[in-house]
Design a protein around this motif. Structure first.
Motif, short mmCIF file in Angstrom:
data_model
loop_
_atom_site.label_atom_id
_atom_site.label_comp_id
_atom_site.label_asym_id
_atom_site.label_seq_id
_atom_site.Cartn_x
_atom_site.Cartn_y
_atom_site.Cartn_z
N THR A 31 0.82 -1.21 0.00
CA THR A 31 0.00 0.00 0.00
C THR A 31 0.86 1.26 0.00
OG1 THR A 31 -1.67 -1.20 1.26
CG2 THR A 31 -1.88 1.19 1.17
N GLY A 32 0.59 2.11 -0.97
CA GLY A 32 1.37 3.33 -1.16
C GLY A 32 2.34 3.26 -2.31
N THR A 33 2.60 2.03 -2.79
CA THR A 33 3.58 1.84 -3.87
C THR A 33 2.95 1.05 -5.02
OG1 THR A 33 4.47 -0.23 -2.93
CG2 THR A 33 5.45 1.84 -2.18
N GLU A 34 1.72 1.40 -5.39
CA GLU A 34 0.97 0.61 -6.37
C GLU A 34 1.33 0.94 -7.81
OE1 GLU A 34 -1.97 1.75 -2.97
OE2 GLU A 34 -0.47 2.78 -4.20
N ALA A 35 2.10 2.01 -8.06
CA ALA A 35 2.23 2.55 -9.42
C ALA A 35 2.83 1.55 -10.41
CB ALA A 35 3.06 3.83 -9.40
N PHE A 58 -5.30 8.85 -7.87
CA PHE A 58 -6.21 9.19 -6.78
C PHE A 58 -5.49 9.94 -5.69
CE2 PHE A 58 -4.73 4.82 -6.04
CZ PHE A 58 -4.28 4.87 -4.73
N LEU A 59 -4.17 9.75 -5.61
CA LEU A 59 -3.26 10.53 -4.79
C LEU A 59 -1.96 10.65 -5.58
CD1 LEU A 59 -3.84 8.94 -1.25
CD2 LEU A 59 -4.47 11.27 -1.94
N PRO A 60 -1.13 11.64 -5.30
CA PRO A 60 0.09 11.81 -6.11
C PRO A 60 0.93 10.53 -6.19
CG PRO A 60 -0.24 13.72 -4.70
CD PRO A 60 -1.28 12.71 -4.29
N GLY A 61 1.20 10.11 -7.43
CA GLY A 61 2.01 8.92 -7.67
C GLY A 61 1.31 7.61 -7.45
N ARG A 62 0.00 7.65 -7.23
CA ARG A 62 -0.75 6.43 -6.93
C ARG A 62 -1.97 6.35 -7.84
NH1 ARG A 62 -1.81 6.03 -0.65
NH2 ARG A 62 -2.32 3.89 -1.27
N ASP A 154 -5.11 1.38 -2.45
CA ASP A 154 -5.39 1.89 -1.10
C ASP A 154 -6.49 1.14 -0.38
OD1 ASP A 154 -4.34 3.99 0.69
OD2 ASP A 154 -6.39 4.74 0.70
N GLU A 155 -6.64 -0.16 -0.64
CA GLU A 155 -7.64 -0.93 0.09
C GLU A 155 -7.10 -1.47 1.40
OE1 GLU A 155 -10.08 -4.50 1.27
OE2 GLU A 155 -7.92 -4.33 0.88
N GLY A 167 -8.50 5.02 -3.46
CA GLY A 167 -8.66 4.63 -4.86
C GLY A 167 -10.10 4.33 -5.20
N MET A 168 -10.81 3.63 -4.33
CA MET A 168 -12.21 3.30 -4.58
C MET A 168 -13.08 4.55 -4.55
SD MET A 168 -14.02 0.69 -5.35
CE MET A 168 -15.63 -0.08 -5.30
N ARG A 169 -12.79 5.48 -3.66
CA ARG A 169 -13.54 6.73 -3.63
C ARG A 169 -13.40 7.48 -4.96
NH1 ARG A 169 -14.41 8.29 1.99
NH2 ARG A 169 -13.18 6.95 3.37
N HIS A 170 -12.18 7.51 -5.48
CA HIS A 170 -11.92 8.19 -6.75
C HIS A 170 -12.69 7.49 -7.88
CE1 HIS A 170 -9.71 9.50 -10.34
NE2 HIS A 170 -9.30 10.53 -9.63
N PHE A 171 -12.66 6.17 -7.90
CA PHE A 171 -13.39 5.41 -8.91
C PHE A 171 -14.88 5.70 -8.84
CE2 PHE A 171 -15.91 1.53 -9.68
CZ PHE A 171 -15.74 1.43 -11.05
N CYS A 172 -15.43 5.75 -7.63
CA CYS A 172 -16.87 5.99 -7.49
C CYS A 172 -17.25 7.40 -7.89
CB CYS A 172 -17.30 5.70 -6.05
SG CYS A 172 -17.35 3.93 -5.67
N ARG A 173 -16.36 8.36 -7.70
CA ARG A 173 -16.64 9.71 -8.21
C ARG A 173 -16.76 9.69 -9.73
NH1 ARG A 173 -13.08 11.37 -4.00
NH2 ARG A 173 -11.29 11.46 -5.42
N ASP A 174 -15.90 8.90 -10.38
CA ASP A 174 -15.99 8.79 -11.84
C ASP A 174 -17.27 8.09 -12.28
OD1 ASP A 174 -13.61 10.10 -12.19
OD2 ASP A 174 -12.41 8.30 -12.54
#
Length: 416
Positions: A31-35, A58-62, A154-155, A167-174
């Motif tokens: 977590t935090g290094t998913e790129a 969803f966050l810088p670099g992620r 980020d789960e 990440g899921m919050r960002h996806f749901c906004r889309d």
């Protein structure tokens, strides 16, 4: 379905699917290094001929990764979704020193299983989605509906300052603003041993701080004992737990409870000034998280305490709710759920039972939006987050075949 299954078996490439899983496990994504893992998935989606392959931070670099594989059908798409992050590997090499499994990212095959961090949770599930679509291509079998891929970060919650479903919050906004299409059914690829988890628990975590006033042990009357107050609070919490447990069990996830998970206080030869208690509250589908929180707080506030005692409550694990995670249930008569079960049973006899998830994950973000969702993938959640993490290759193979049948529309007329 038998002829379709036979065509898929004839086209199955064991070497290719094993290579895909090994490459996935070989890319660390704590977590935090998913790129880096997200980049691998984007490349694989391009190879599949997916459209609108998109990496969005969803966050810088992620980044999250999303894409759609078109079918030409006007049916609502099916969403295949999973998280890209894993828990840490601290202690793994020491546990397996001198063994083929020593490298947590090596993808060693031992006793018919592929070992490594993320092998089950949940890179086998993600690879299953990619391999199932590729298998249909190899067999010359068209998709029955569009397939929407979403791989989010980020789960997991083990690393400081992360693990809040960003990440899921960002996806749901889309989803909510129409940037991404709305699916008609979702398969979240948390490990389920190839059964179908159609319900999950809800939860909240509470950290309770009890503050009194310290005093030298020789004059305790000058202090206010936080530890003594905490004793009364613990009694109230345990009595509240007994009341919670009197409710009927849910058929898939069992009963609700409140579990005190930690206590810390004192430490000097003096009246304890501060004491801290941690707890977790499990909820059944149908329970309201706000009501559960307020009931717990009422139990605390009803406790007779010294007037100078102060009680503070924090909720550190907000997910799809400000204080925790919401339970859900997708009803067993949901047509796509029934069809998925039939496809699993055709590819993996003895699997495909409807069960409840003994965990909370992110499918409730979807069900809260009216999208039926289940968990389905190879792997056993009971060994994830441990040094025993692995996925049986036979289970991985059967999962690919089952999902390919489902995406081909098998059983749509008979509903399996």
């Amino acid at each position: 379905m038998s002829d379709l299954h036979a065509r898929l078996v004839a086209s199955f490439d064991e070497t290719a699917v094993l290579d895909l899983l090994r490459r996935a496990v070989s890319v660390p994504s704590v977590t935090g290094t998913e790129a880096a893992f997200a980049a691998l998935l984007a490349d694989e989606l391009h190879r599949l001929g997916a459209e609108n392959v998109r990496t969005a931070e969803f966050l810088p670099g992620r980044p999250n990764v999303t894409a759609t594989r078109r079918s030409g059908s006007d049916r609502p798409p099916v969403l295949l979704i999973g998280h890209t992050d894993t828990v840490h590997v601290r202690g793994w090499r020491e546990r397996w020193a001198g063994d083929p499994r020593e490298d947590p990212f090596g993808g060693a095959v031992v006793d018919g299983c592929l070992w490594g961090r993320g092998a089950a949770d949940l890179k086998a599930g993600i690879c299953m989605t990619l391999a199932a679509v590729h298998l249909l291509d190899q067999a010359g079998i068209p998709l029955a509906q569009d397939v929407q891929f979403s791989f989010v970060g980020d789960e997991e919650s083990g690393e400081p300052g992360s693990g809040i479903s960003a990440g899921m919050r960002h996806f749901c906004r889309d989803l909510d603003d129409g940037t991404l299409p709305r699916p008609g059914f979702a398969v979240y690829v948390e490990p389920s041993c190839l059964n179908v988890y159609a319900a999950q628990i809800g939860f909240f975590i509470a950290d309770i701080t009890v503050r009194g006033r310290s005093a030298y042990f020789g004059v305790p009357e000058q202090g206010v004992d936080a530890l003594k107050a905490t004793h009364a609070i613990l009694s109230a919490l345990w009595a509240h737990d007994e009341r919670i447990r009197q409710a009927a069990d849910h058929p898939l996830v069992g009963g609700s409870f409140l579990l005190v998970t930690g206590i810390e206080g004192g430490g000097f030869i003096a009246v304890p000034e501060t004491c801290r208690v941690s707890l977790i509250r499990k909820l059944r589908p149908g329970e309201d998280l706000d009501e559960a929180r307020l009931a717990m707080e009422a139990a605390l506030h009803g406790t007779a305490l010294h007037p100078d005692i102060r009680v503070e409550i924090g909720y550190p694990a907000g997910r799809d709710h400000p204080v925790g995670g919401i339970p859900f249930e997708t009803l067993p008569n949901e047509p796509e759920l029934r069809r998925l079960i039939g496809c699993i049973q055709a590819a993996a006899p003895g699997r495909g039972a409807i069960e409840g998830a003994p965990f909370w994950s992110e499918a409730s973000f979807l069900t809260a939006r009216g999208i039926p969702a289940v968990y389905f993938a190879p792997g056993d959640i009971r060994i994830c987050h441990t040094f025993e993490e692995r996925v049986p290759l036979q289970e991985y193979r059967e999962g690919i075949l089952a999902l390919a049948l489902f995406l081909a529309g098998a059983g749509r007329q008979t509903c399996c």
